[in-house]
Enzyme design. Structure first.
Site, PDB file in Angstrom:
ATOM      1  N   PRO A 161      40.103  40.080  31.939  1.00  0.00           N
ATOM      2  CA  PRO A 161      38.677  40.659  31.573  1.00  0.00           C
ATOM      3  C   PRO A 161      37.546  39.961  32.198  1.00  0.00           C
ATOM      4  O   PRO A 161      36.588  40.220  32.160  1.00  0.00           O
ATOM      5  CB  PRO A 161      38.645  39.857  30.218  1.00  0.00           C
ATOM      6  CG  PRO A 161      39.733  38.642  30.179  1.00  0.00           C
ATOM      7  CD  PRO A 161      40.597  39.087  31.266  1.00  0.00           C
ATOM      8  N   SER A 162      37.892  39.066  33.228  1.00  0.00           N
ATOM      9  CA  SER A 162      37.014  38.054  33.595  1.00  0.00           C
ATOM     10  C   SER A 162      36.173  39.154  34.833  1.00  0.00           C
ATOM     11  O   SER A 162      36.513  40.130  35.395  1.00  0.00           O
ATOM     12  CB  SER A 162      37.346  36.838  34.380  1.00  0.00           C
ATOM     13  OG  SER A 162      38.165  37.208  35.499  1.00  0.00           O
ATOM     14  N   CYS A 163      34.988  38.388  35.316  1.00  0.00           N
ATOM     15  CA  CYS A 163      34.232  39.190  36.375  1.00  0.00           C
ATOM     16  C   CYS A 163      34.549  38.913  37.481  1.00  0.00           C
ATOM     17  O   CYS A 163      33.693  38.236  38.540  1.00  0.00           O
ATOM     18  CB  CYS A 163      32.379  38.913  35.891  1.00  0.00           C
ATOM     19  SG  CYS A 163      32.244  39.771  34.543  1.00  0.00           S
ATOM     20  N   ASP A 164      35.773  38.357  37.735  1.00  0.00           N
ATOM     21  CA  ASP A 164      36.102  38.048  39.344  1.00  0.00           C
ATOM     22  C   ASP A 164      37.106  38.887  39.601  1.00  0.00           C
ATOM     23  O   ASP A 164      38.178  39.459  38.929  1.00  0.00           O
ATOM     24  CB  ASP A 164      36.951  36.565  39.172  1.00  0.00           C
ATOM     25  CG  ASP A 164      37.035  35.955  40.660  1.00  0.00           C
ATOM     26  OD1 ASP A 164      37.797  36.783  41.500  1.00  0.00           O
ATOM     27  OD2 ASP A 164      36.693  34.979  40.931  1.00  0.00           O
ATOM     28  N   ASN A 178      33.879  32.181  33.055  1.00  0.00           N
ATOM     29  CA  ASN A 178      33.070  33.288  32.386  1.00  0.00           C
ATOM     30  C   ASN A 178      32.931  33.275  30.934  1.00  0.00           C
ATOM     31  O   ASN A 178      32.666  34.109  30.177  1.00  0.00           O
ATOM     32  CB  ASN A 178      34.065  34.622  32.570  1.00  0.00           C
ATOM     33  CG  ASN A 178      33.314  35.447  33.864  1.00  0.00           C
ATOM     34  OD1 ASN A 178      33.667  36.677  34.168  1.00  0.00           O
ATOM     35  ND2 ASN A 178      32.295  35.026  34.383  1.00  0.00           N
TER      36      ASN A 178
END
Ligand SMILES: *Cc1c(COP(=O)(O)O)cnc(C)c1O
Length: 376
Positions: A322-325, A366
């Protein structure tokens, strides 16, 4: 999944990914190791899962503990292990941490070079040391590189130095690589070890102990041999290379002790495609590399995933966290097959997640919380 975990998940519904560990499975695993290698002491590798309930259970069953830091030593002692059942198995230690371990009563230390021997001699005088030798992790799904251990032809010098500095040159250790799927991989390391035992005997130093490390696999998608097969293979190799003078042996299982005891319940956050024609779906879960599934790095560990619609037709998916990486993609090189009817909001169960998940979670990248854990 065990009935106890199924019941727990049904009785305690909750949002967010969570790990549930069944202590009955850990108990069975401990007994399997003890039965498979009856003359070998078990040192549980605390790093695999340091939950206090797991450590207390194992301490009660008679396990010893392989630790990597002062904090892990304190956890093992708090769980009821006496210091003579604790090994400081990290080859990379600050001298002040060695002194702290010594003050806590720990008398068994890993080394792999002269500089570390000197630290131990100063901070933990008179203690036992074992020298770790390099072992190429061939056959392992999570190999351990060249970071730990020295070349076999250097080990005798390292231990001779320890002896000269008043330490007890106690033995050797190696690690054949984690999730080692080939039970015969111990044979080569044991052959090399026997040579070092002979070399040191010629120098007047009798080694007493062989640390066979971890590496025992847990069941993911591919079949693995039972621990009995590993025990037999290791025992045959010990006989072959040490004859009727087999030294004291220890093992340090981590993954094999707790991996299959845990299940993560996670949720599908989004299912999408990158173009209209794309036949591969992207499935985003609420768990990824940063909140528990770090071992999907390079797609090395491939976890079994169960859904409520497993009987339906399957289709290829890229699985992501789910993270923005952008590195937070779990399986892409080799797409993962999931039911075509899988929907956003569905719960999925990720099996074999009792080891190397909770403590491999970031503190909150995040804003996603570290993985929750329940030990039942
Ligand atoms: C990590 C580690 C282990 C445990 O390895 P598994 O493959 O999880 O069994 C054992 N010994 C040492 C020294 C380790 O660093």
């Amino acid at each position: 999944m065990t009935d106890r975990i199924k019941q727990f998940l049904a009785d305690n519904r909750e949002d967010g990914p969570r790990l549930v560990v069944d202590l009955d499975v850990v108990r069975d695993n401990y007994r399997s190791f003890a039965d498979a290698l009856p003359d070998t002491r078990v040192f549980y590798a605390v790093k695999a899962n340091p939950a206090p309930e797991i450590l207390s259970l194992l301490a009660g069953l008679g396990s010893c503990f392989d630790t990597a830091s002062v904090a892990e030593i304190e956890l093992a002692l708090a769980a009821g292990a006496s210091p003579d059942r604790v090994s400081f198995g990290n080859t990379i230690k600050k001298e002040k941490d060695i002194a702290r371990a010594f003050a806590l009563g720990v008398r068994l230390y890993a080394v792999d070079c002269g500089a570390e021997v000197e630290k131990v001699a100063r901070a933990a005088p008179g203690s036992k040391v074992f020298c770790r030798i390099l072992c190429d992790g061939a056959g392992a799904e999570w190999p351990l590189s060249r970071k730990f251990g020295c070349a076999p032809d250097m080990a005798a010098d390292v231990l001779e130095r320890a002896h000269a500095l008043g330490l007890v040159a106690h033995g050797l250790s190696f690690h054949v690589g984690s999730q080692q799927r080939n039970p015969r991989m111990w044979n080569r390391a044991l052959q090399v070890s026997a040579g070092i035992f002979r070399d040191l005997a010629e120098r007047g130093i009798q080694l007493a102990m062989l640390n066979l490390g971890g590496g025992f696999p847990t069941r993911y998608l591919k079949r693995v041999a039972p621990v009995q097969t590993y025990g037999q293979s290791i025992f045959r190799a010990l006989r072959r290379h040490f004859g009727n003078r087999i030294p004291e042996t220890i093992i340090e299982p981590g993954r094999g002790m707790v991996g299959d005891a845990g299940i993560i319940e996670a949720e599908v956050v989004l299912i999408s495609k990158k173009s209209q024609q794309d036949h591969v779906r992207w499935v985003y879960l609420d768990i990824g590399k940063f909140n528990g599934l770090a071992e999907t790095m390079d797609e090395m560990i491939r976890y079994p995933i169960r859904t409520d619609c497993d009987a339906e037709a399957l289709g290829p998916c890229v699985l992501a966290g789910p993270s923005c990486d952008s590195v937070d993609v779990l399986y892409e090189k080799d797409p993962y097959l999931l039911p075509v009817t899988l929907e956003i909001g569905a719960k999925v169960l990720i099996e074999g997640t009792g080891a190397y998940t909770t403590t491999y979670s970031t503190v909150g990248f995040n804003g996603f919380a570290p993985l929750k854990s329940y030990v039942i």
